[in-house]
Design a protein around this motif. Structure first.
Motif, PDB file in Angstrom:
ATOM      1  N   ASP A  20       4.933   5.266   0.634  1.00 59.25           N
ATOM      2  CA  ASP A  20       3.863   5.710   1.326  1.00 59.25           C
ATOM      3  C   ASP A  20       4.252   6.949   2.249  1.00 59.25           C
ATOM      4  OD1 ASP A  20       1.814   6.130   3.349  1.00 59.25           O
ATOM      5  OD2 ASP A  20       1.555   3.841   3.521  1.00 59.25           O
ATOM      6  N   ARG A  80       1.017  -1.089  -0.166  1.00 63.00           N
ATOM      7  CA  ARG A  80      -0.035  -0.020   0.055  1.00 63.00           C
ATOM      8  C   ARG A  80       0.841   1.308  -0.058  1.00 63.00           C
ATOM      9  NH1 ARG A  80      -3.445   1.007   5.133  1.00 63.00           N
ATOM     10  NH2 ARG A  80      -1.346   1.181   6.126  1.00 63.00           N
ATOM     11  N   ALA A  81       0.808   2.215  -1.088  1.00 63.92           N
ATOM     12  CA  ALA A  81       1.498   3.341  -1.091  1.00 63.92           C
ATOM     13  C   ALA A  81       0.996   4.462  -1.798  1.00 63.92           C
ATOM     14  CB  ALA A  81       2.888   2.904  -1.740  1.00 63.92           C
ATOM     15  N   SER A  82       1.470   5.515  -1.818  1.00 62.30           N
ATOM     16  CA  SER A  82       0.912   7.055  -2.301  1.00 62.30           C
ATOM     17  C   SER A  82       1.421   6.634  -3.773  1.00 62.30           C
ATOM     18  CB  SER A  82       1.345   8.116  -1.638  1.00 62.30           C
ATOM     19  OG  SER A  82       0.935   8.178  -0.274  1.00 62.30           O
TER      20      SER A  82
END
Length: 328
Positions: free
Chosen positions: A127, A81-83
């Motif tokens: 992230d 999960r990351a930006s």
């Protein structure tokens, strides 16, 4: 909060994960390019430290571009999960020699000759809320004469009027390289654009190397945060900083010392009971980034990797050009 940070630092040192002290690590936070689209050249040589043995030289051609997410091998990478996620490919070639290259005899108790060539498929997920970077790398390639390690060293020595290398006929025999690397970095402390402290742990397994590693990174100077790379971040046109990265590893397997996993016909290898199971590596250097240009010089120190070996140092330069900033 301060107590939690201290605990994380201690755990970073005391709880190593499976990993490899990479010779050429292009995904480290202190090597952030600030772009989705760039090209970078890495070149290592122990000539920078006036030595000529063990890890003698290596180079890496690296390309990062959003279109590479369509690479079929990218589907095998872990995408936390990351930006933001960057996708890349790198071609890497490096070689190892014993302490002398002027003998045609096998030097028992010294490092074996070994040449390696790799194609690396990688992704870097950042992230920005949790200040975390997760990098995964799938390496495919070959170790042995097919990598032309001896021919490459001979060409370099002719170019610099060095001695002709001897002994490559005894190198590690041809075998397949298939390795997976997972790197986790967590920022522990930051002060404006001047200081960053982060902990990192790596996990790498495969036919090439299995090791345990943990450490941390300190960056000081003037730089964009590698953990805050969003399109809204105000970017510094001129960045100049230094970094230090101490690493501790527990060694399980190393094909450049022990030979390939499948081909056991190498004329000379280091026995498993002679490996140094714990090593320390220190990387330190300086980076200059001006707009789309990236320049870096660094040196590395690695403690002995086998019982009859000795510590080794090498240096490297990196030159990169970006073609844009992070996408929206």
């Amino acid at each position: 909060m301060q107590t939690i940070k201290i605990i994380l630092v201690v755990l970073g040192w005391l709880i190593p994960l499976v990993g490899l002290a990479q010779r050429i690590d292009n995904t480290a936070s202190f090597r952030q390019m600030g772009s989705d689209n760039y090209f970078r050249l890495h070149y290592d040589n122990d000539y920078f430290t006036t030595t000529d043995y063990y890890y003698t030289q290596g180079y890496n051609f690296e390309v990062v571009n959003p279109a590479l997410r369509k690479n079929p091998l990218t589907k095998l990478l872990i995408k936390a999960r990351a930006s933001h996620i960057q996708y890349g490919l790198a071609l890497e070639h490096f070689g190892f020699t014993p302490t002398t290259i002027q003998s045609d005899a096998i030097l028992v108790g010294d490092r074996p000759f070994a040449g390696c060539i790799l194609l690396k498929t990688f992704s870097i997920a950042t992230d920005t809320l949790r200040r975390v970077r997760v990098s995964s790398v799938l390496s495919t390639g070959m170790i042995g004469s097919v990598a032309f390690g001896g021919e490459m060293q001979a060409a370099i020595h002719r170019l610099i009027n060095g001695v002709e290398p001897h002994g490559w006929q005894h190198q590690i025999r041809n075998d397949v390289i298939l390795n997976y690397n997972l790197n986790y970095e967590k920022q522990l402390y930051a002060y404006r654009n001047a200081l960053s402290v982060s902990a990192n742990a790596q996990a790498q397994v495969g036919t090439f190397a299995d090791r345990l590693q943990t450490g941390f990174v300190v960056m000081a100077g003037r730089f964009d945060s590698p953990f805050g790379t969003t399109s809204t971040q105000r970017r510094l046109p001129l960045q100049l900083y230094v970094y230090a990265q101490p690493l501790v590893s527990l060694v399980g397997y190393d094909a450049t010392l022990q030979g390939g996993l499948f081909n056991r016909t190498s004329p000379y290898v280091i026995p498993a009971d002679q490996l140094a199971r714990t090593t320390f590596q220190a990387n330190y250097g300086a980076v200059l980034r001006y707009k789309k240009l990236y320049l870096e010089y660094y040196q590395s120190l690695l403690t002995r990797e086998f019982e009859t070996g000795k510590p080794h140092r090498w240096g490297g330069i990196k030159i990169g050009v970006s073609f844009g900033t992070f996408a929206q």
